[in-house]
Motif scaffolding. Structure first.
Motif: not given
Lengths: 260, 260
Positions: B81, B209, B55, A155-159, B59-61, A90-92, A88, B83-88, A54, B212-213, B57
């Motif tokens: 930012x 988003x 999962x 990157x801004x996150x570790x996505x 966007x955050x900022x 991610x599941x994917x 965190x 780029x569209x770097x996604x968070x969790x 989960x 890109x993701x 997701x």
């Protein structure tokens, strides 16, 4: 006891491994379950990721030499974490033992393994002490926290650095009734040992993480907590086979498959 | 079409809302489903979180004035930012419309709302263009990305700042067939408007988003993407009622309940 999730004859279920046999189970290790009476040879079934969590927790930086090495890579002074702040994944990105690590064509050569102990939560818990914490653990499996270091730095996150599809091999199965302090990790690339450490040298251990997290979070059956890795890590190339072996659990093996 | 998840007579299922009635559905909005023939008054059922995402997701900022404000709070220059770097975010924190936001006694006074559009993925997608992207969306709901700013600044991750149990209200339901560019968000605390913005002023929109993701990640039915908030945010106190209203969707309302 050794739990797996597997597919045979087109259907996926949990199973209990005894020797070279997998006994099919109805239900899950987290609740009521019973053996169906069907069993299979271990090499005739397809192992799946042993649990779809989960929430997928990761300690991240949790071993002193890895923190020091990572800081040097960035040209910075090492800054050891002061608290067990969890992250965190991610599941994917999850794939089972034996599945390829499929690397996008635009990844840089800095694609690295991280061999880690994975804790599988067995019962709902909130506000548990360190002493009680292991009562809420079903068992342990193995994770490879595959990381593209260029993306991780920039990157801004570790996505995509850590959560690109197939970048989170986990398995091959869950072993119950272990003491995490006794476990030893060996990481091999193409049979050459590239890293080795005792789980117990973590900055913050399994009991401390569970107890701290549970002050704010409800942990639920199937949640996983990846404990972080120790030491420097090296690049992997197309075709490399990465094995993470943990004593008393087994070996998680995945091959690098670089897209053209 | 308006989808909800609800509990009535002790069992939880999906439902389709028409006027003041909820028609119970067997199956899910993501696959085969049919009306069971049972229906309930909307005020006689308990709304649940409209989907439990595989999962989660965020966007955050993703809005310019919020980035500028957040940087000022930290005494830094704003850094939009690139780029569209996604968070969790995490499943444990989700609560439905009407559920209290339960604040741990050791939280500081900097407990703030963030009112956001939530995109619910309807079909598996990988490598989709911006033009195709909305074909993979089931619909839209509302999220309150409750944040404890002191923890957010000082912890190594956002685990308790944003993922403490109950810190992620989401709902009340999912509305299909909307154009995200048309939507307007109004945030109220105790009926006073504290923030307001057009979804379309995001740095990176829903189509960008998703596209890109999907270059690195497989998005699957039920995954949610929280799109970020605009503007400055204010502290909430014990007993405050926070409403997030999005045009064509509805209002997500949750009360702050500060533990002693």
């Amino acid at each position: 006891m050794q739990w797996c999730r597997f597919t045979a004859n087109g259907s996926t279920s949990y199973g209990i491994i005894e020797g070279e046999s997998v006994h099919e189970v109805s239900g899950t290790p987290f609740g009521e379950h019973s053996k169906t009476g069907k069993s299979h040879g271990l090499d005739s079934i397809q192992l799946e990721v042993p649990v779809i969590p989960p929430t997928f927790y990761a300690a991240g930086i949790n071993y002193p030499e890895h923190v020091t090495w990572a800081a040097q890579m960035r040209g910075q002074e090492p800054d050891l974490p002061k608290r067990a702040d969890v992250g965190y994944r991610a599941i994917n990105a999850l794939v089972p033992h034996g599945h390829d690590i499929i690397v996008p064509a635009d990844a840089t050569e800095q694609l690295q393994y991280e061999g880690e102990l994975v804790v599988v939560i067995g019962k709902t818990c909130r506000n548990v002490t360190e002493t009680e914490s292991l009562d809420y653990v079903l068992g342990y499996t193995i994770g490879n926290d595959v990381s593209e270091r260029t993306w991780q730095r920039n990157d801004r996150t570790m996505w995509r650095a850590k959560n690109t599809d197939t970048f989170k091999p986990m398995g091959p199965w869950i072993v119950t009734d272990l003491n995490p302090d006794d476990l030893h990790v060996v990481i091999r690339v193409n049979d050459r040992v590239v890293g080795e450490y005792d789980v117990a040298t973590a900055l913050f251990g399994v009991r401390h993480y569970i107890s701290e997290m549970s002050k704010y979070l409800t942990l639920v059956p199937g949640d996983v907590l990846w404990m972080g890795t120790e030491g420097a890590t090296e690049n992997m190339k197309d075709g490399d086979l990465c094995d993470i072996e943990i004593s008393e659990i087994g070996t998680l093996s995945n091959r690098v498959n670089w897209q053209k």
